[in-house]
Scaffold this motif. Structure first.
Motif, PDB file in Angstrom:
ATOM      1  N   MET A  83       0.851  -1.202   0.000  1.00  0.00           N
ATOM      2  CA  MET A  83       0.000   0.000   0.000  1.00  0.00           C
ATOM      3  C   MET A  83       0.883   1.247   0.000  1.00  0.00           C
ATOM      4  SD  MET A  83      -2.921   1.124   2.759  1.00  0.00           S
ATOM      5  CE  MET A  83      -3.705   2.708   2.669  1.00  0.00           C
ATOM      6  N   THR A  84       0.649   2.184  -0.934  1.00  0.00           N
ATOM      7  CA  THR A  84       1.451   3.388  -1.055  1.00  0.00           C
ATOM      8  C   THR A  84       0.864   4.503  -0.194  1.00  0.00           C
ATOM      9  OG1 THR A  84       2.036   2.802  -3.309  1.00  0.00           O
ATOM     10  CG2 THR A  84       2.377   5.094  -2.649  1.00  0.00           C
ATOM     11  N   THR A  85       1.706   5.131   0.613  1.00  0.00           N
ATOM     12  CA  THR A  85       1.269   6.247   1.435  1.00  0.00           C
ATOM     13  C   THR A  85       1.157   7.496   0.576  1.00  0.00           C
ATOM     14  OG1 THR A  85       2.405   5.302   3.345  1.00  0.00           O
ATOM     15  CG2 THR A  85       1.818   7.632   3.466  1.00  0.00           C
ATOM     16  N   ALA A  86       0.075   8.242   0.734  1.00  0.00           N
ATOM     17  CA  ALA A  86      -0.127   9.456  -0.047  1.00  0.00           C
ATOM     18  C   ALA A  86       0.965  10.475   0.250  1.00  0.00           C
ATOM     19  CB  ALA A  86      -1.493  10.053   0.272  1.00  0.00           C
ATOM     20  N   ARG A  87       1.432  11.149  -0.775  1.00  0.00           N
ATOM     21  CA  ARG A  87       2.423  12.202  -0.603  1.00  0.00           C
ATOM     22  C   ARG A  87       1.699  13.479  -0.203  1.00  0.00           C
ATOM     23  NH1 ARG A  87       5.219  12.617  -6.247  1.00  0.00           N
ATOM     24  NH2 ARG A  87       3.027  12.773  -6.803  1.00  0.00           N
ATOM     25  N   THR A  88       2.212  14.155   0.819  1.00  0.00           N
ATOM     26  CA  THR A  88       1.556  15.366   1.319  1.00  0.00           C
ATOM     27  C   THR A  88       2.362  16.598   0.936  1.00  0.00           C
ATOM     28  OG1 THR A  88       2.678  15.165   3.459  1.00  0.00           O
ATOM     29  CG2 THR A  88       0.509  14.145   3.244  1.00  0.00           C
ATOM     30  N   LEU A  89       1.663  17.607   0.452  1.00  0.00           N
ATOM     31  CA  LEU A  89       2.275  18.859   0.022  1.00  0.00           C
ATOM     32  C   LEU A  89       1.618  20.014   0.763  1.00  0.00           C
ATOM     33  CD1 LEU A  89       4.149  20.362  -2.066  1.00  0.00           C
ATOM     34  CD2 LEU A  89       2.116  20.498  -3.533  1.00  0.00           C
ATOM     35  N   SER A  90       2.425  20.825   1.434  1.00  0.00           N
ATOM     36  CA  SER A  90       1.925  22.057   2.046  1.00  0.00           C
ATOM     37  C   SER A  90       2.154  23.213   1.084  1.00  0.00           C
ATOM     38  CB  SER A  90       2.647  22.343   3.366  1.00  0.00           C
ATOM     39  OG  SER A  90       2.274  21.439   4.372  1.00  0.00           O
ATOM     40  N   ILE A  91       1.095  23.877   0.681  1.00  0.00           N
ATOM     41  CA  ILE A  91       1.209  25.096  -0.115  1.00  0.00           C
ATOM     42  C   ILE A  91       0.936  26.263   0.819  1.00  0.00           C
ATOM     43  CG2 ILE A  91       0.200  26.446  -1.980  1.00  0.00           C
ATOM     44  CD1 ILE A  91      -0.217  23.938  -3.549  1.00  0.00           C
ATOM     45  N   VAL A  92       1.956  27.083   1.037  1.00  0.00           N
ATOM     46  CA  VAL A  92       1.884  28.146   2.035  1.00  0.00           C
ATOM     47  C   VAL A  92       1.706  29.491   1.335  1.00  0.00           C
ATOM     48  CG1 VAL A  92       2.961  29.185   4.056  1.00  0.00           C
ATOM     49  CG2 VAL A  92       3.403  26.774   3.514  1.00  0.00           C
ATOM     50  N   THR A  93       0.594  30.139   1.611  1.00  0.00           N
ATOM     51  CA  THR A  93       0.304  31.468   1.081  1.00  0.00           C
ATOM     52  C   THR A  93       0.526  32.505   2.181  1.00  0.00           C
ATOM     53  OG1 THR A  93      -2.021  31.409   1.718  1.00  0.00           O
ATOM     54  CG2 THR A  93      -1.448  30.459  -0.416  1.00  0.00           C
ATOM     55  N   VAL A  94       0.374  33.778   1.823  1.00  0.00           N
ATOM     56  CA  VAL A  94       0.499  34.830   2.834  1.00  0.00           C
ATOM     57  C   VAL A  94      -0.794  34.933   3.639  1.00  0.00           C
ATOM     58  CG1 VAL A  94       0.833  37.293   3.235  1.00  0.00           C
ATOM     59  CG2 VAL A  94       2.221  36.112   1.532  1.00  0.00           C
ATOM     60  N   THR A  95      -1.913  35.139   2.957  1.00  0.00           N
ATOM     61  CA  THR A  95      -3.170  35.352   3.673  1.00  0.00           C
ATOM     62  C   THR A  95      -4.357  34.959   2.800  1.00  0.00           C
ATOM     63  OG1 THR A  95      -4.560  37.023   4.781  1.00  0.00           O
ATOM     64  CG2 THR A  95      -3.262  37.762   2.900  1.00  0.00           C
ATOM     65  N   ALA A  96      -5.448  34.613   3.461  1.00  0.00           N
ATOM     66  CA  ALA A  96      -6.697  34.325   2.756  1.00  0.00           C
ATOM     67  C   ALA A  96      -7.641  35.521   2.782  1.00  0.00           C
ATOM     68  CB  ALA A  96      -7.382  33.116   3.393  1.00  0.00           C
ATOM     69  N   HIS A  97      -7.160  36.675   3.262  1.00  0.00           N
ATOM     70  CA  HIS A  97      -8.021  37.848   3.417  1.00  0.00           C
ATOM     71  C   HIS A  97      -7.234  39.110   3.048  1.00  0.00           C
ATOM     72  CE1 HIS A  97     -10.730  35.185   5.634  1.00  0.00           C
ATOM     73  NE2 HIS A  97      -9.689  34.813   6.345  1.00  0.00           N
ATOM     74  N   ARG A  98      -7.710  39.823   2.005  1.00  0.00           N
ATOM     75  CA  ARG A  98      -7.129  41.131   1.650  1.00  0.00           C
ATOM     76  C   ARG A  98      -8.275  42.090   1.326  1.00  0.00           C
ATOM     77  NH1 ARG A  98      -3.579  37.577  -1.147  1.00  0.00           N
ATOM     78  NH2 ARG A  98      -1.395  37.693  -0.437  1.00  0.00           N
ATOM     79  N   PRO A  99      -9.056  42.508   2.304  1.00  0.00           N
ATOM     80  CA  PRO A  99     -10.181  43.410   2.023  1.00  0.00           C
ATOM     81  C   PRO A  99      -9.733  44.746   1.455  1.00  0.00           C
ATOM     82  CG  PRO A  99      -9.816  43.190   4.388  1.00  0.00           C
ATOM     83  CD  PRO A  99      -8.980  42.146   3.733  1.00  0.00           C
ATOM     84  N   HIS A 100      -8.486  45.137   1.704  1.00  0.00           N
ATOM     85  CA  HIS A 100      -7.960  46.405   1.199  1.00  0.00           C
ATOM     86  C   HIS A 100      -7.553  46.320  -0.270  1.00  0.00           C
ATOM     87  CE1 HIS A 100      -4.578  43.920   2.477  1.00  0.00           C
ATOM     88  NE2 HIS A 100      -3.824  44.591   1.617  1.00  0.00           N
ATOM     89  N   ALA A 101      -7.441  45.095  -0.810  1.00  0.00           N
ATOM     90  CA  ALA A 101      -6.983  44.907  -2.188  1.00  0.00           C
ATOM     91  C   ALA A 101      -7.741  43.753  -2.833  1.00  0.00           C
ATOM     92  CB  ALA A 101      -5.477  44.660  -2.213  1.00  0.00           C
ATOM     93  N   PRO A 102      -9.046  43.905  -3.086  1.00  0.00           N
ATOM     94  CA  PRO A 102      -9.868  42.776  -3.558  1.00  0.00           C
ATOM     95  C   PRO A 102      -9.442  42.238  -4.924  1.00  0.00           C
ATOM     96  CG  PRO A 102     -11.112  44.838  -3.629  1.00  0.00           C
ATOM     97  CD  PRO A 102      -9.854  45.116  -2.862  1.00  0.00           C
ATOM     98  N   GLU A 103      -9.059  43.096  -5.858  1.00  0.00           N
ATOM     99  CA  GLU A 103      -8.664  42.609  -7.183  1.00  0.00           C
ATOM    100  C   GLU A 103      -7.384  41.795  -7.103  1.00  0.00           C
ATOM    101  OE1 GLU A 103      -9.295  45.815  -6.530  1.00  0.00           O
ATOM    102  OE2 GLU A 103     -11.198  46.213  -7.582  1.00  0.00           O
ATOM    103  N   TYR A 104      -6.417  42.332  -6.378  1.00  0.00           N
ATOM    104  CA  TYR A 104      -5.155  41.602  -6.215  1.00  0.00           C
ATOM    105  C   TYR A 104      -5.395  40.275  -5.503  1.00  0.00           C
ATOM    106  CZ  TYR A 104      -0.604  40.313  -4.323  1.00  0.00           C
ATOM    107  OH  TYR A 104       0.523  39.608  -3.970  1.00  0.00           O
TER     108      TYR A 104
END
Length: 249
Positions: free
Chosen positions: A1-22
């Motif tokens: 049985m193969t163990t799933a490979r785990t990948l962490s994708i790290v962003t800065v933030t999930a909230h930018r109300p001051h810059a909605p388009e960006y």
């Protein structure tokens, strides 16, 4: 049985109300990176480093088989010995800075595969003692200033250089000259410890860096952008992860 490979994708933030388009554009790029990674067999967790404590971000990424640091805000200049007040300076995200810088150092220490994109590329350099060009000035060919966010990317070629085993692998996968999508006003200046230049632009700017020993790679461009060459993000992720995971297996 193969163990799933785990990948962490790290962003800065999930909230930018001051810059909605960006924020909408950044979210689209993140989702594209997640989709390609999942299609390549990764189990992906996205972590927004500014939105939680440094301790929690480090804990959530601690057991990942590989990590991707995506783009975002400028790194606070105190982390690389510079001053604030430079042209085009925006908001900073110091909690995300601290967490991501620690993740980069930890990856080098442990030999964890790490891919840094745009800000993530700069994070790797600063984490290892390098410095940044704070602003490329008006008229730079690396970002289309003054354009709507959907047209901010600049298309230009970079030339890959075979200074490390990892950099040589990139040439095998992508070729010597690579078309890229970029949107940055900062760049790597002095290289951090253990790093080598892996790509340069026509004007001599460092466009990619690779660690000489650890499976750690940074690219200044956005392979996850819709305008990028098809398969580029997957090729970069594979170049970093496949050799390291083969050894681990």
């Amino acid at each position: 049985m193969t163990t799933a490979r785990t990948l962490s994708i790290v962003t800065v933030t999930a909230h930018r109300p001051h810059a909605p388009e960006y924020h909408a554009y950044s979210t689209m790029l993140m989702r594209r990176a997640v989709a390609v990674s999942q299609a390549s067999g990764w189990t992906v967790e996205v972590v927004a480093a500014e939105d939680t404590s440094v301790v929690e971000t480090l804990a959530r990424t601690d057991r990942a088989d590989a990590v991707v640091l995506l783009g975002g805000e400028d790194i606070a200049p105190e982390y690389y010995g510079a001053a604030r007040g430079y042209r085009a300076e925006g908001r900073h995200a110091e909690r995300a800075d601290e967490a991501q810088l620690t993740i980069a150092r930890r990856a080098v220490d442990r030999g964890t595969p790490l891919l840094g994109i745009c800000r993530g590329h700069q994070i790797i350099n600063v984490a290892l003692g390098g410095t940044l060009v704070q602003d490329l000035g008006e008229g730079s060919s690396h970002r289309r200033d003054g354009e709507p966010i959907e047209r901010v990317m600049s298309t230009h070629d970079v030339e890959l250089t075979a200074g490390t085993v990892l950099a040589g692998s990139l040439i095998d996968r992508l070729g010597r000259v690579v078309s890229t999508q970029s949107a940055h006003h900062q760049a790597v200046a002095r290289l951090g410890s253990g790093l080598a230049v892996a790509a340069v632009a026509h004007d001599g700017l460092v466009e990619a860096i690779a660690h000489r020993e650890a499976p750690v790679l940074g690219v200044q461009w956005h392979p996850e952008d819709p305008g990028a060459v098809r398969g580029q993000f997957g090729a970069l992720l594979a170049a970093v992860t496949e050799p390291a995971l083969a050894v681990a297996a």
